[in-house]
Write a protein that holds these residues in place. Structure first.
Motif, PDB file in Angstrom:
ATOM      1  N   VAL A  32       0.850  -1.201   0.000  1.00  0.00           N
ATOM      2  CA  VAL A  32       0.000   0.000   0.000  1.00  0.00           C
ATOM      3  C   VAL A  32       0.885   1.250   0.000  1.00  0.00           C
ATOM      4  CG1 VAL A  32      -1.748   1.328   1.269  1.00  0.00           C
ATOM      5  CG2 VAL A  32      -1.934  -1.166   1.110  1.00  0.00           C
ATOM      6  N   LEU A  33       1.958   1.215   0.821  1.00  0.00           N
ATOM      7  CA  LEU A  33       2.817   2.401   0.896  1.00  0.00           C
ATOM      8  C   LEU A  33       4.116   2.192   0.122  1.00  0.00           C
ATOM      9  CD1 LEU A  33       2.245   3.358   4.653  1.00  0.00           C
ATOM     10  CD2 LEU A  33       1.095   4.270   2.620  1.00  0.00           C
ATOM     11  N   TRP A  39       7.210   0.503   5.321  1.00  0.00           N
ATOM     12  CA  TRP A  39       6.441  -0.575   4.662  1.00  0.00           C
ATOM     13  C   TRP A  39       6.975  -0.881   3.256  1.00  0.00           C
ATOM     14  CZ3 TRP A  39       0.364  -0.415   5.099  1.00  0.00           C
ATOM     15  CH2 TRP A  39      -0.189  -1.501   4.420  1.00  0.00           C
ATOM     16  N   GLN A  73      -7.186  -1.109  -1.208  1.00  0.00           N
ATOM     17  CA  GLN A  73      -6.301  -1.967  -0.419  1.00  0.00           C
ATOM     18  C   GLN A  73      -6.998  -3.177   0.220  1.00  0.00           C
ATOM     19  OE1 GLN A  73      -5.713   1.803   1.350  1.00  0.00           O
ATOM     20  NE2 GLN A  73      -5.757   1.000   3.420  1.00  0.00           N
ATOM     21  N   SER A  91      -0.838  -5.303   5.204  1.00  0.00           N
ATOM     22  CA  SER A  91      -1.242  -5.056   6.591  1.00  0.00           C
ATOM     23  C   SER A  91      -2.366  -6.007   6.987  1.00  0.00           C
ATOM     24  CB  SER A  91      -1.724  -3.611   6.734  1.00  0.00           C
ATOM     25  OG  SER A  91      -2.506  -3.467   7.914  1.00  0.00           O
ATOM     26  N   ILE A  93      -4.737  -5.263   8.751  1.00  0.00           N
ATOM     27  CA  ILE A  93      -6.003  -4.522   8.658  1.00  0.00           C
ATOM     28  C   ILE A  93      -6.637  -4.740   7.283  1.00  0.00           C
ATOM     29  CG2 ILE A  93      -7.082  -2.244   8.625  1.00  0.00           C
ATOM     30  CD1 ILE A  93      -4.917  -1.229  10.460  1.00  0.00           C
ATOM     31  N   ASN A  94      -5.805  -4.592   6.250  1.00  0.00           N
ATOM     32  CA  ASN A  94      -6.342  -4.663   4.890  1.00  0.00           C
ATOM     33  C   ASN A  94      -6.764  -6.071   4.489  1.00  0.00           C
ATOM     34  OD1 ASN A  94      -5.881  -1.916   4.604  1.00  0.00           O
ATOM     35  ND2 ASN A  94      -3.787  -2.241   3.885  1.00  0.00           N
ATOM     36  N   ASN A 146       3.688  -2.195  10.431  1.00  0.00           N
ATOM     37  CA  ASN A 146       3.317  -0.833  10.057  1.00  0.00           C
ATOM     38  C   ASN A 146       3.479   0.028  11.307  1.00  0.00           C
ATOM     39  OD1 ASN A 146       2.451   1.272   8.417  1.00  0.00           O
ATOM     40  ND2 ASN A 146       0.279   0.824   8.654  1.00  0.00           N
ATOM     41  N   ARG A 149      -0.812   2.671  16.073  1.00  0.00           N
ATOM     42  CA  ARG A 149      -1.573   3.715  15.385  1.00  0.00           C
ATOM     43  C   ARG A 149      -2.071   4.777  16.365  1.00  0.00           C
ATOM     44  NH1 ARG A 149      -2.664   1.500  10.159  1.00  0.00           N
ATOM     45  NH2 ARG A 149      -4.391   2.940   9.787  1.00  0.00           N
ATOM     46  N   ARG A 170     -11.599   9.263   9.495  1.00  0.00           N
ATOM     47  CA  ARG A 170     -11.367   8.314   8.399  1.00  0.00           C
ATOM     48  C   ARG A 170     -10.791   7.014   8.980  1.00  0.00           C
ATOM     49  NH1 ARG A 170      -6.371   5.588   6.536  1.00  0.00           N
ATOM     50  NH2 ARG A 170      -7.187   4.417   4.784  1.00  0.00           N
ATOM     51  N   VAL A 172      -9.966   2.603   8.090  1.00  0.00           N
ATOM     52  CA  VAL A 172      -9.683   1.650   7.009  1.00  0.00           C
ATOM     53  C   VAL A 172     -10.458   0.359   7.145  1.00  0.00           C
ATOM     54  CG1 VAL A 172      -7.427   1.916   5.954  1.00  0.00           C
ATOM     55  CG2 VAL A 172      -7.569   1.268   8.352  1.00  0.00           C
ATOM     56  N   TRP A 193      -6.639   4.541   1.667  1.00  0.00           N
ATOM     57  CA  TRP A 193      -5.576   5.504   1.942  1.00  0.00           C
ATOM     58  C   TRP A 193      -5.487   6.514   0.796  1.00  0.00           C
ATOM     59  CZ3 TRP A 193      -3.041   8.064   5.255  1.00  0.00           C
ATOM     60  CH2 TRP A 193      -1.812   8.655   4.960  1.00  0.00           C
ATOM     61  N   GLU A 209      -6.290   7.938  11.768  1.00  0.00           N
ATOM     62  CA  GLU A 209      -5.392   7.220  12.686  1.00  0.00           C
ATOM     63  C   GLU A 209      -4.401   6.442  11.842  1.00  0.00           C
ATOM     64  OE1 GLU A 209      -6.005   3.473  13.043  1.00  0.00           O
ATOM     65  OE2 GLU A 209      -6.957   4.055  11.164  1.00  0.00           O
ATOM     66  N   ASN A 210      -3.123   6.565  12.192  1.00  0.00           N
ATOM     67  CA  ASN A 210      -2.041   5.890  11.474  1.00  0.00           C
ATOM     68  C   ASN A 210      -0.792   5.909  12.352  1.00  0.00           C
ATOM     69  OD1 ASN A 210      -1.729   4.646   8.729  1.00  0.00           O
ATOM     70  ND2 ASN A 210      -3.103   6.315   8.151  1.00  0.00           N
ATOM     71  N   ASP A 236      -0.755  -2.533  13.529  1.00  0.00           N
ATOM     72  CA  ASP A 236      -0.920  -3.512  12.444  1.00  0.00           C
ATOM     73  C   ASP A 236       0.425  -4.044  11.982  1.00  0.00           C
ATOM     74  OD1 ASP A 236      -0.760  -0.788  11.483  1.00  0.00           O
ATOM     75  OD2 ASP A 236      -1.482  -1.399   9.504  1.00  0.00           O
TER      76      ASP A 236
HETATM   77  O1  X2X Z   1      -4.682   2.994   5.007  1.00  0.00           O
HETATM   78  C1  X2X Z   1      -3.978   3.093   6.012  1.00  0.00           C
HETATM   79  O2  X2X Z   1      -4.296   3.793   6.978  1.00  0.00           O
HETATM   80  C2  X2X Z   1      -2.673   2.335   6.068  1.00  0.00           C
HETATM   81  C3  X2X Z   1      -1.753   2.914   5.030  1.00  0.00           C
HETATM   82  O3  X2X Z   1      -2.112   2.455   7.323  1.00  0.00           O
HETATM   83  C4  X2X Z   1      -2.984   0.899   5.784  1.00  0.00           C
HETATM   84  O4  X2X Z   1      -2.896   0.439   4.673  1.00  0.00           O
HETATM   85  C5  X2X Z   1      -3.474   0.051   6.887  1.00  0.00           C
END
Ligand code: X2X
Length: 331
Positions: A32-33, A39, A73, A91, A93-94, A146, A149, A170, A172, A193, A209-210, A236
């Motif tokens: 993703v990043l 990442w 994602q 991640s 999460i994704n 990652n 957060r 916002r 995810v 993202w 949140e990140n 994550d």
């Molecule tokens: O989308 C997000 O916040 C990020 C970049 O942290 C993830 O892909 C979980």
């Protein structure tokens, strides 16, 4: 006739060799990043180690920004399972929409610090989480990170759940985040993202949140996020993984190269990421972001407000996995 047959055989051999010795030696890796972030650097490190250890025979080509799934994602895991993507560093999460057990890591305040996170990933709970991924047709190889957060917003310091009341945040991936932020009285909005920064810029959402690395590198302070609360509510991990068919077709020696390189890249990235945290926080503060740290009592109020999320999600994650995680943390 003979000549034609010979030519046909030659063409077939050429096609075969193109398939096996050239095309089949390059694999796509989704992230993703980009490599501006730990990442993306994790994925690039994996690629570099694999290139080196296979003497240039195996190329991992990293595609950042979830571009192989048009930025969506939460579709990365499915795309890897279907073979559209060969490999990924993703991640939890994704991937949790397809692997509900991975919501374990998103349970608010389950893990207090990196030691807790390591206890989970490196022990029995980590094995169970990998088994859950494997069961869904993907071969997990190693863990990355990652990070923990933290929450930011554009309007005020957040010290209590009441401060979050009505703020549009916002979030995810998994619907679990919907539940966490609803329990806190906020107004969660799910988006990728790719859409998050524009939404913060226009004020369509008030907060996000990140991990600190993302806040720092993406310059989230520049899109009006002036208040940051260090609440470490979840972390994550990243998982290095391979599509099952790709994996099965690989010779054992190549599998070993891929697996060990993933383990080494993961360890390297976790260390890199953690050792940069203090400096990142200093830089974020220096840019004028107001950073809020919570007292034990303030922290506890967030823990209590989100307990309901644990109750609701325990059956989806699995009692056995949660128990293994809690045991690992307690030991
Ligand atoms: O989308 C997000 O916040 C990020 C970049 O942290 C993830 O892909 C979980």
């Amino acid at each position: 006739m003979k000549l034609t047959r010979c030519l046909t055989a030659l063409a077939a051999a050429a096609a075969l060799s193109a398939t096996f010795s050239v095309a089949a030696r390059e694999y796509s890796v989704s992230t993703v990043l980009s490599d501006a972030f730990p990442w993306g650097q994790a994925a690039q490190k994996w690629a570099d180690l694999v290139a080196e250890r296979s003497n240039g025979e195996i190329t991992l080509r990293v595609y950042p920004n979830a571009q192989l799934v048009a930025g969506d994602q939460t579709k990365e895991f499915s795309a890897m399972r279907s073979g559209l993507i060969d490999m990924a560093v993703g991640s939890t999460i994704n991937w949790s929409p397809q692997v509900p057990e991975l919501n374990l890591f998103s349970l608010p305040f389950l893990m207090a610090n990196s030691a807790d996170l390591d206890a989970i990933t490196q022990g029995e709970a980590g094995k169970q989480a990998f088994a859950a991924i494997e069961k869904r047709g993907i071969v997990p190889l190693a863990w990355g990170e990652n990070g923990f957060r933290e929450i930011s917003n554009s309007s005020k310091p957040v010290k209590t759940p009441a401060d979050l009341s009505g703020l549009k945040i916002r979030v995810v991936g998994s619907p679990l985040f919907q539940d966490t932020f609803t329990a806190l009285g906020a107004n969660p909005t799910q988006m990728s993202w790719a859409d998050a920064k524009p939404a913060l810029t226009t004020g369509a959402v008030d907060g996000q949140e990140n991990p600190l690395s993302v806040f720092d590198v993406a310059r989230v302070d520049q899109v009006g996020q002036k208040y940051l609360t260090l609440w470490h509510y979840m972390a994550d991990p990243l998982v290095f993984a391979v599509n099952q068919r790709v994996w099965k077709q690989l010779p054992e020696a190549d599998r070993e190269i891929l697996r060990q390189a993933a383990i080494d890249a993961g360890e390297w990235e976790i260390e890199l990421s953690r050792s940069a945290e203090a400096k990142r926080l200093e830089d974020i503060r220096a840019r004028g972001v107001e950073v809020t740290e919570l007292s034990d009592a303030e922290h506890q109020a967030f823990v209590e407000a989100t307990r309901v999320v644990h109750e609701k999600w325990a059956p989806k994650i699995g009692a056995e996995l949660i128990e293994a995680a809690r045991t690992a943390i307690a030991e």
